[in-house]
Scaffold this motif. Structure first.
Motif, PDB file in Angstrom:
ATOM      1  N   UNK A 217      39.456  21.859  48.349  1.00  0.00           N
ATOM      2  CA  UNK A 217      39.770  21.410  49.707  1.00  0.00           C
ATOM      3  C   UNK A 217      38.656  21.789  50.676  1.00  0.00           C
ATOM      4  N   UNK A 218      38.207  23.003  50.544  1.00  0.00           N
ATOM      5  CA  UNK A 218      37.143  23.494  51.417  1.00  0.00           C
ATOM      6  C   UNK A 218      35.854  22.699  51.179  1.00  0.00           C
ATOM      7  N   UNK A 219      35.544  22.464  49.895  1.00  0.00           N
ATOM      8  CA  UNK A 219      34.333  21.714  49.569  1.00  0.00           C
ATOM      9  C   UNK A 219      34.409  20.297  50.139  1.00  0.00           C
ATOM     10  N   UNK A 224      32.802  16.433  54.493  1.00  0.00           N
ATOM     11  CA  UNK A 224      33.225  15.512  55.554  1.00  0.00           C
ATOM     12  C   UNK A 224      32.664  15.889  56.918  1.00  0.00           C
ATOM     13  N   UNK A 225      32.571  17.177  57.217  1.00  0.00           N
ATOM     14  CA  UNK A 225      32.084  17.582  58.551  1.00  0.00           C
ATOM     15  C   UNK A 225      30.564  17.671  58.601  1.00  0.00           C
ATOM     16  N   UNK A 232      26.022  24.653  53.929  1.00  0.00           N
ATOM     17  CA  UNK A 232      25.190  25.118  52.832  1.00  0.00           C
ATOM     18  C   UNK A 232      25.475  24.230  51.626  1.00  0.00           C
ATOM     19  N   UNK A 233      24.943  24.608  50.505  1.00  0.00           N
ATOM     20  CA  UNK A 233      25.191  23.832  49.296  1.00  0.00           C
ATOM     21  C   UNK A 233      26.684  23.866  48.922  1.00  0.00           C
ATOM     22  N   UNK A 234      27.121  22.885  48.152  1.00  0.00           N
ATOM     23  CA  UNK A 234      28.466  22.909  47.594  1.00  0.00           C
ATOM     24  C   UNK A 234      28.306  23.479  46.189  1.00  0.00           C
ATOM     25  N   UNK A 235      28.772  24.719  46.003  1.00  0.00           N
ATOM     26  CA  UNK A 235      28.516  25.404  44.739  1.00  0.00           C
ATOM     27  C   UNK A 235      29.439  24.909  43.635  1.00  0.00           C
ATOM     28  N   UNK A 236      28.879  24.749  42.452  1.00  0.00           N
ATOM     29  CA  UNK A 236      29.671  24.426  41.273  1.00  0.00           C
ATOM     30  C   UNK A 236      29.981  25.696  40.500  1.00  0.00           C
TER      31      UNK A 236
END
Lengths: 431, 431
Positions: A217-219, A224-225, A232-236
């Motif tokens: 949800x946070x990712x 979206x924003x 920052x990066x979207x961590x996997x």
């Protein structure tokens, strides 16, 4: 766990398959997130409180004036923390700060022979929001790794958001906030917290950038924003690649593989070795170590589904494999680890020698533990001071300088069909 | 065009409205783009050729062996370019290169008193794809601004893609490629080109990052392939903010406002001045200049819909307005431009004094003209050498060092419930 051997005729193909394994747990939350963001934009504090009550199961008496975590609450949390953990956090914060101070970039301004003055100036972001997950994935070390570089960059306003599911808040997270100088804290999480940071509510002023790890949800909310604010990066899922020769200690290497695997069932731990004996010994050591590991269930699933042991003829053969895997963490425990490391192009962080387990870097080494995952070390870096600053370029021509370089700008403007560009220069030169 | 006055009681509200005006021309192309990307992944060259024939209206004889632009074609293009434009491009390339050389970052490695060695190493990306639009928005200056920093960073493989609608290709774009050392060029564009760069085809090997401007299809495709490869920012319509006092030349300022407005009907040009007389004079000068501007239709629409003149009591009052607008380009033509510039936090690029029209920066100043738009200068920087490099951190503990800091890592691992992390350290310390 997959066993690969570079001498096998199908190796190229098998290795290519390893690269494309999808480890993302994809959850289709985008539509829900879109609604939550729109809700917070429209409803402000009131929407934020509603979502927080609902998702974090807070009582009906929860209200906007309780969004902020007070100074007294942080004081009380500190009192509740074990001394040993507080001391460790303090040591970690000091070491992280020292490391990151060396990253503060320099400004530049120079005047050339034609009289053109050009350069740049770095400034910190005016405000940063730090997302901290609640519940079991609430890691005080992540607070330090995000907040300390922001402080070193000079960010004047640092805001932390952390959900308190069922009212629970990890005291060490508040301690880490105190230690790293974060004093504006809100007990909100999820997409609603991201929306509040991006667009602001009556209580929470908006920020310029949002950093920190979070669930799906946070990712999705951060994606979206993005644009409204920086992210920052979207961590996997986390990953380690270990290069070890026959002289390495198989029990130590097994411990390192499992330290990675215990993160998450989608985590990945890979060993590359030039020794068949060592490969077998490490594999056995993993099984033995799993027997007593508290998070064995998670680690076993990760090792079973995504773990790999790759045997190579020699470590020169391993270098291109490393670059293609572009691991988040690379441990090198071979005879000449430095020389091997120097040949590697793509890795988030490198850990050299037998006394540098990756977990040291997670906590107290000094370098940042927020690192590029999922092969993105091919094109991106770990978190650092530069992520909390931006560069403004500066240009100044005097009349002489404009006479020297202006005609070329006029020519290029015209060649691109932008006569207005050409004229803005030509008018100053009476051309 | 909007006229605002900081002494007016509604000013705060009016200014806030100016900040939130949407200037994006949004086109819903995402589903189409998703299909094109899937098509290229599945079909490779053959799909790429099909899309290119269809979208760029190439003849039925177009085939995969014509995807690459040959060296002979580039030679021929150079012969077709006017000498003056070639000389101007060469000057621009040299100045851009000199400026960006100063941005090459340094490595760092230091051993502290405890025996921990920590630092980082910068490496260039292994390959970069540069998107260049075709048709009227095909700007050779953008080729230089993207390719030169990549070369300075040391990127060994630079690939350019440029669509050739109806077979047309701007010779100056090929000249700019030659001048900046790009020799791998393909005549493809749109989402299909982005997909080919990200995933590769038989002819085009994949790259690590894609940069360069493009239309809505290209932007949507870049967003979609992000993660598979890196991307640069998604640029919005261009914008300038000019601070000018009563001593500025209204015709020069008008020319600068229109140089921005002529880009695009969604471009934005704003003037902030402390002089009512100057405001009126500049407004009149804009009207006069529009009368003879070739792209007057575009510039007039931009100025009408998004232009603004803001009157302030003094320039100290302007500083917070600048920071909230966070303009892509900021021109300062006031008595003490440097001092005023020093107070600004958020701007992509600053142009100082009356002889530095923004168009100089578009072409030959030296700084990059790829800059953050749509208020993103609050959290991001213009393109530079760092965008083509990434940093790998390095950590090494010897046995002594691990004894010194290891126990704190064990404590933190345990406090976070990650016993496997703690053990990977403890096993080396016999803890």
């Amino acid at each position: 766990m997959i066993r690969l051997d570079s001498t096998h005729p199908d190796f190229a193909q098998d290795f290519a398959r390893l690269l494309t394994v999808k480890r993302e747990i994809s959850e289709d939350v985008d539509e829900t997130v879109r609604g939550i963001i729109a809700g917070v934009i429209a409803g402000g504090d009131s929407a934020l409180v509603d979502y927080t009550c609902r998702f974090d199961r807070l009582g009906a008496d929860f209200s906007a004036d309780r969004l902020a975590v007070t100074r007294a609450e942080v004081d009380a949390a500190l009192d509740a923390c074990p001394r040993e953990a507080l001391d460790a956090l303090t040591l970690a914060a000091e070491r992280i700060e020292t490391f990151h101070r060396a990253q503060v970039p320099g400004d530049h301004l120079a005047t050339d022979a034609l009289g053109v003055t050009a350069g740049w100036r770095w400034t910190s972001l005016e405000s940063v929001g730090l997302y901290v997950p609640g519940g079991t994935a609430s890691y005080p070390s992540s607070v330090l790794m995000n907040a300390v570089p922001a402080r070193v960059a000079g960010v004047p306003r640092l805001v932390m958001v952390v959900p308190t599911p069922d009212g629970q808040l990890n005291p060490l997270v508040l301690a880490a906030a105190r230690i790293s100088g974060v004093d504006e804290i809100y007990r909100v999480g999820g997409a609603q917290a991201v929306a509040a940071l991006a667009y602001g509510t009556e209580t929470i002023a908006p920020v310029a950038k949002i950093v920190g790890p979070g669930n799906a949800w946070v990712a999705a909310a951060k994606r979206r924003v993005f644009g409204q604010v920086g992210i920052d990066m979207i961590a996997g899922p986390s990953e380690v690649l270990i290069l070890a020769d026959g002289h390495a200690n198989p029990d130590w290497i097994a411990a390192d593989l499992l330290a990675q695997a215990e993160h998450d069932t989608a985590a990945q731990a890979i060993l590359i070795t030039d020794s068949a004996e060592f490969a077998a010994a490490a594999e056995g050591a993993v099984e033995r170590a799993l027997a007593t590991l508290p998070r064995a269930e998670i680690a076993r699933a990760s090792w079973r589904d995504y773990g790999a042991i790759i045997r190579v003829r020699d470590f020169d053969e391993a270098v291109p494999l490393v670059d293609r895997l572009a691991p988040e963490h690379l441990e090198i425990e071979t005879a000449d680890a430095e020389a091997l490391a120097a040949k590697v192009r793509n890795a988030g962080a490198i850990f050299l020698g037998s006394h540098t387990p990756e977990a040291i870097g997670d906590y107290v080494g000094g370098p940042n533990h927020v690192l590029p995952t999922a092969r993105s070390a091919r094109f991106s870096s770990g978190l650092g001071v530069l992520d909390f600053m931006k560069r403004t370029t500066i240009l100044r021509c005097d009349a002489e300088a404009l006479r020297a370089i202006g005609p070329a700008a006029v020519a290029l403007g015209r060649s691109e069909g932008l006569e207005g560009h050409a004229r803005s220069v030509a008018i100053r030169l009476n051309l």
